[in-house]
Design a protein around this motif. Structure first.
Motif, PDB file in Angstrom:
ATOM      1  N   ALA A   1      51.490  35.218  50.444  1.00 25.69           N
ATOM      2  CA  ALA A   1      50.480  34.782  49.481  1.00 25.69           C
ATOM      3  C   ALA A   1      49.106  34.909  50.102  1.00 25.69           C
ATOM      4  CB  ALA A   1      50.737  33.344  49.041  1.00 25.69           C
ATOM      5  N   GLY A   2      48.103  35.139  49.267  1.00 26.13           N
ATOM      6  CA  GLY A   2      46.734  35.233  49.758  1.00 26.13           C
ATOM      7  C   GLY A   2      45.735  35.120  48.630  1.00 26.13           C
ATOM      8  N   ILE A   3      44.517  34.747  48.980  1.00 23.16           N
ATOM      9  CA  ILE A   3      43.426  34.649  48.015  1.00 23.16           C
ATOM     10  C   ILE A   3      42.150  35.117  48.679  1.00 23.16           C
ATOM     11  CG2 ILE A   3      43.039  32.216  48.612  1.00 23.16           C
ATOM     12  CD1 ILE A   3      42.149  31.784  45.698  1.00 23.16           C
ATOM     13  N   GLN A   4      41.354  35.902  47.948  1.00 20.92           N
ATOM     14  CA  GLN A   4      40.072  36.391  48.445  1.00 20.92           C
ATOM     15  C   GLN A   4      38.999  36.163  47.396  1.00 20.92           C
ATOM     16  OE1 GLN A   4      40.291  40.461  49.685  1.00 20.92           O
ATOM     17  NE2 GLN A   4      42.098  40.136  50.956  1.00 20.92           N
ATOM     18  N   LYS A   5      37.832  35.751  47.853  1.00 23.09           N
ATOM     19  CA  LYS A   5      36.680  35.577  46.971  1.00 23.09           C
ATOM     20  C   LYS A   5      35.582  36.555  47.380  1.00 23.09           C
ATOM     21  CE  LYS A   5      35.671  32.375  44.572  1.00 23.09           C
ATOM     22  NZ  LYS A   5      35.546  32.275  43.099  1.00 23.09           N
ATOM     23  N   ASN A   6      34.739  36.879  46.405  1.00 19.04           N
ATOM     24  CA  ASN A   6      33.674  37.826  46.682  1.00 19.04           C
ATOM     25  C   ASN A   6      32.627  37.218  47.615  1.00 19.04           C
ATOM     26  OD1 ASN A   6      33.544  40.560  45.655  1.00 19.04           O
ATOM     27  ND2 ASN A   6      31.440  40.083  45.111  1.00 19.04           N
ATOM     28  N   ILE A   7      32.190  37.995  48.610  1.00 19.52           N
ATOM     29  CA  ILE A   7      31.123  37.591  49.522  1.00 19.52           C
ATOM     30  C   ILE A   7      29.812  38.266  49.149  1.00 19.52           C
ATOM     31  CG2 ILE A   7      30.336  37.661  51.922  1.00 19.52           C
ATOM     32  CD1 ILE A   7      33.258  37.510  52.773  1.00 19.52           C
ATOM     33  N   TRP A   8      29.883  39.561  48.853  1.00 14.19           N
ATOM     34  CA  TRP A   8      28.685  40.341  48.509  1.00 14.19           C
ATOM     35  C   TRP A   8      29.073  41.488  47.600  1.00 14.19           C
ATOM     36  CZ3 TRP A   8      27.703  45.518  49.239  1.00 14.19           C
ATOM     37  CH2 TRP A   8      26.392  45.941  48.979  1.00 14.19           C
ATOM     38  N   GLU A   9      28.156  41.842  46.680  1.00 11.62           N
ATOM     39  CA  GLU A   9      28.413  42.972  45.791  1.00 11.62           C
ATOM     40  C   GLU A   9      27.115  43.675  45.468  1.00 11.62           C
ATOM     41  OE1 GLU A   9      30.780  44.113  41.660  1.00 11.62           O
ATOM     42  OE2 GLU A   9      30.645  42.031  42.318  1.00 11.62           O
ATOM     43  N   GLY A  10      27.153  45.009  45.390  1.00 15.37           N
ATOM     44  CA  GLY A  10      25.990  45.785  45.001  1.00 15.37           C
ATOM     45  C   GLY A  10      25.661  45.607  43.527  1.00 15.37           C
ATOM     46  N   GLU A  11      24.555  46.128  43.136  1.00 17.60           N
ATOM     47  CA  GLU A  11      24.071  45.961  41.756  1.00 17.60           C
ATOM     48  C   GLU A  11      25.026  46.588  40.746  1.00 17.60           C
ATOM     49  OE1 GLU A  11      20.122  47.093  39.036  1.00 17.60           O
ATOM     50  OE2 GLU A  11      20.139  47.444  41.211  1.00 17.60           O
ATOM     51  N   THR A  12      25.297  45.887  39.651  1.00 13.26           N
ATOM     52  CA  THR A  12      26.130  46.381  38.572  1.00 13.26           C
ATOM     53  C   THR A  12      25.747  45.680  37.285  1.00 13.26           C
ATOM     54  OG1 THR A  12      28.401  46.592  37.735  1.00 13.26           O
ATOM     55  CG2 THR A  12      27.918  44.670  39.095  1.00 13.26           C
ATOM     56  N   ASP A  13      25.935  46.362  36.130  1.00 17.12           N
ATOM     57  CA  ASP A  13      25.661  45.730  34.844  1.00 17.12           C
ATOM     58  C   ASP A  13      26.944  45.281  34.154  1.00 17.12           C
ATOM     59  OD1 ASP A  13      26.693  48.183  34.223  1.00 17.12           O
ATOM     60  OD2 ASP A  13      25.095  48.784  32.848  1.00 17.12           O
ATOM     61  N   HIS A  14      28.055  45.290  34.881  1.00 14.11           N
ATOM     62  CA  HIS A  14      29.338  44.800  34.386  1.00 14.11           C
ATOM     63  C   HIS A  14      29.611  43.413  34.957  1.00 14.11           C
ATOM     64  CE1 HIS A  14      31.155  48.366  32.362  1.00 14.11           C
ATOM     65  NE2 HIS A  14      30.215  48.991  33.057  1.00 14.11           N
ATOM     66  N   PRO A  15      30.605  42.697  34.424  1.00 11.29           N
ATOM     67  CA  PRO A  15      31.022  41.462  35.098  1.00 11.29           C
ATOM     68  C   PRO A  15      31.322  41.752  36.570  1.00 11.29           C
ATOM     69  CG  PRO A  15      32.080  41.609  32.967  1.00 11.29           C
ATOM     70  CD  PRO A  15      31.371  42.921  33.184  1.00 11.29           C
ATOM     71  N   MET A  16      30.895  40.853  37.439  1.00  6.92           N
ATOM     72  CA  MET A  16      30.997  41.089  38.874  1.00  6.92           C
ATOM     73  C   MET A  16      32.349  40.642  39.421  1.00  6.92           C
ATOM     74  SD  MET A  16      27.119  40.068  40.038  1.00  6.92           S
ATOM     75  CE  MET A  16      27.278  40.833  41.652  1.00  6.92           C
ATOM     76  N   SER A  17      32.716  41.184  40.560  1.00  5.73           N
ATOM     77  CA  SER A  17      33.984  40.834  41.202  1.00  5.73           C
ATOM     78  C   SER A  17      33.989  39.358  41.571  1.00  5.73           C
ATOM     79  CB  SER A  17      34.188  41.686  42.451  1.00  5.73           C
ATOM     80  OG  SER A  17      35.337  41.282  43.162  1.00  5.73           O
ATOM     81  N   ALA A  18      35.005  38.638  41.084  1.00  2.00           N
ATOM     82  CA  ALA A  18      35.137  37.213  41.409  1.00  2.00           C
ATOM     83  C   ALA A  18      36.137  36.995  42.536  1.00  2.00           C
ATOM     84  CB  ALA A  18      35.554  36.428  40.169  1.00  2.00           C
ATOM     85  N   GLY A  19      37.193  37.810  42.580  1.00  7.81           N
ATOM     86  CA  GLY A  19      38.179  37.662  43.647  1.00  7.81           C
ATOM     87  C   GLY A  19      39.531  38.170  43.235  1.00  7.81           C
ATOM     88  N   LYS A  20      40.512  37.960  44.107  1.00 10.32           N
ATOM     89  CA  LYS A  20      41.882  38.415  43.865  1.00 10.32           C
ATOM     90  C   LYS A  20      42.869  37.424  44.466  1.00 10.32           C
ATOM     91  CE  LYS A  20      41.445  42.332  46.136  1.00 10.32           C
ATOM     92  NZ  LYS A  20      41.753  43.614  46.810  1.00 10.32           N
ATOM     93  N   VAL A  21      44.085  37.444  43.929  1.00 10.40           N
ATOM     94  CA  VAL A  21      45.185  36.606  44.395  1.00 10.40           C
ATOM     95  C   VAL A  21      46.438  37.472  44.430  1.00 10.40           C
ATOM     96  CG1 VAL A  21      46.605  34.563  43.953  1.00 10.40           C
ATOM     97  CG2 VAL A  21      44.179  34.534  43.363  1.00 10.40           C
ATOM     98  N   TYR A  22      47.299  37.273  45.429  1.00  3.86           N
ATOM     99  CA  TYR A  22      48.589  37.952  45.437  1.00  3.86           C
ATOM    100  C   TYR A  22      49.679  37.008  45.926  1.00  3.86           C
ATOM    101  CZ  TYR A  22      48.131  38.494  50.512  1.00  3.86           C
ATOM    102  OH  TYR A  22      47.990  38.262  51.859  1.00  3.86           O
ATOM    103  N   VAL A  23      50.876  37.176  45.416  1.00  2.54           N
ATOM    104  CA  VAL A  23      52.062  36.459  45.882  1.00  2.54           C
ATOM    105  C   VAL A  23      53.215  37.464  45.896  1.00  2.54           C
ATOM    106  CG1 VAL A  23      51.375  34.155  45.135  1.00  2.54           C
ATOM    107  CG2 VAL A  23      52.560  35.664  43.539  1.00  2.54           C
ATOM    108  N   GLY A  24      54.096  37.358  46.896  1.00  2.00           N
ATOM    109  CA  GLY A  24      55.195  38.316  46.976  1.00  2.00           C
ATOM    110  C   GLY A  24      56.372  37.793  47.761  1.00  2.00           C
TER     111      GLY A  24
END
Length: 325
Positions: free
Chosen positions: A297-320
């Protein structure tokens, strides 16, 4: 890592696992490469089931929720009758990408491994109060890795793996709403293109501590609509610690850092500027091992992102879960 105290019944070689996170196949229909997942080495065949979730929410200057209101972490019911609208800065807008994957690994010999990833994907988007979700078989990945370096001493481990693979257009690429309007290419179950990728993974372990660094480059093709994704690169650093609990249990907590870049979508070979990816994420993960079974299992949150006009990356989760044989 210190493997000297691991019981023979679980095979000492089983417990060095690497997070080979080469980006996310699910993100925006494979915009940034192939997610290799959690991969056991040292000549262990395996079969795995992995669930991944990726969230994009909020525009520049707004908050970015990993689990936005109205969004589902698990695969939702299909909803294809919603109007298709553009993004206009609504803070409740989101894009969610999910994948439930069956993965297999088989060693041809002590240095050569072959792998397969067969995904079922579910993508959702919400724009201006309208929500849509599609689900279906995704694009299958097949790849091979060669163990160039294998140094497995008692208190010092070192490994270098070089590999290459192909992504096949097995996912549906023409999902439409009930009005017959096709959803955007990134909402589709597959890209409709045949893509190739290469990767390197280096791991080093000293005593109970270890680190792995993975980097990959993906060359993307185009589909029959002349749509494509610009070539992408991803890198992942994982720093982990091995802790034994009792006779048969071992835990590996880790700190994770992930960077991805792609110039985004292309149409007729020209970059459109849509869905450019340039972001850094960080987070925590853990692997729990019991005999031939591994829970991940793991979770990651966004630290930095370049300019974009779309919704920005919030993070990801995985379980296996992985079974080794």
């Amino acid at each position: 890592m210190n493997l000297s105290k691991i019981p023979f019944t679980v095979n000492r070689k089983l417990f060095i696992f690497l997070f080979v996170l080469m980006s996310s196949q699910v993100f925006a229909c494979d915009i940034c490469g192939c997610f290799m997942g959690i991969t056991p080495y040292y000549n262990r065949n395996s079969i795995s089931l992995l669930y991944r979730y990726r969230s994009f929410n909020g525009y520049d200057g707004q908050s970015h929720s990993l689990f936005p209101n109205g969004g589902n972490f698990f695969i939702p019911a299909r909803s294809q009758n919603s109007p298709i609208t553009g993004h206009a800065g609504n803070p409740e807008d989101y894009e969610l990408y999910r994948s439930l994957e069956i993965r297999g690994k088989y060693f041809i010999n002590s240095r050569l491994e072959i792998n397969a990833i067969l995904p079922y994907v579910s993508n959702s988007e919400r724009y201006n109060g309208y929500t849509s979700s599609i689900s279906g078989i995704g694009d299958a990945n097949f790849y091979a890795g060669y163990h160039v370096v294998q140094k497995l001493e008692e208190n010092f481990k070192q490994q270098l793996i070089a590999g290459a693979g192909i992504k096949l257009p097995t996912g549906k690429n023409d999902f439409k709403n009930n009005d017959g309007i096709r959803y955007s290419s990134l909402m589709q179950g597959g890209t409709g293109s045949t893509d190739g990728f290469v990767y390197l993974n280096y791991m080093v372990g000293v005593g109970k501590f270890g680190a792995s660094l993975n980097t990959s480059y993906k060359i993307n093709g185009t589909n029959n609509r002349d749509e494509g994704i610009a070539n992408s690169t991803t890198s992942f650093l994982n720093i982990f610690y091995t802790q034994r609990i009792g006779k048969d249990i071992q835990v590996m907590p880790s700190a994770q850092f992930f960077y991805e870049y792609s110039a985004g979508e292309k149409y007729k070979g020209i970059k459109t500027g849509e869905h450019v990816m340039n972001n850094l994420m960080g987070g925590l993960g853990t692997d729990i091992f019991y005999k031939n079974i591994a829970l991940n299992a793991g979770i990651q949150k966004n630290i930095w992102e370049g300019e974009t006009d779309h919704p920005m990356s919030a993070g990801k989760v995985y379980v296996g879960i992985t079974y080794n044989f």
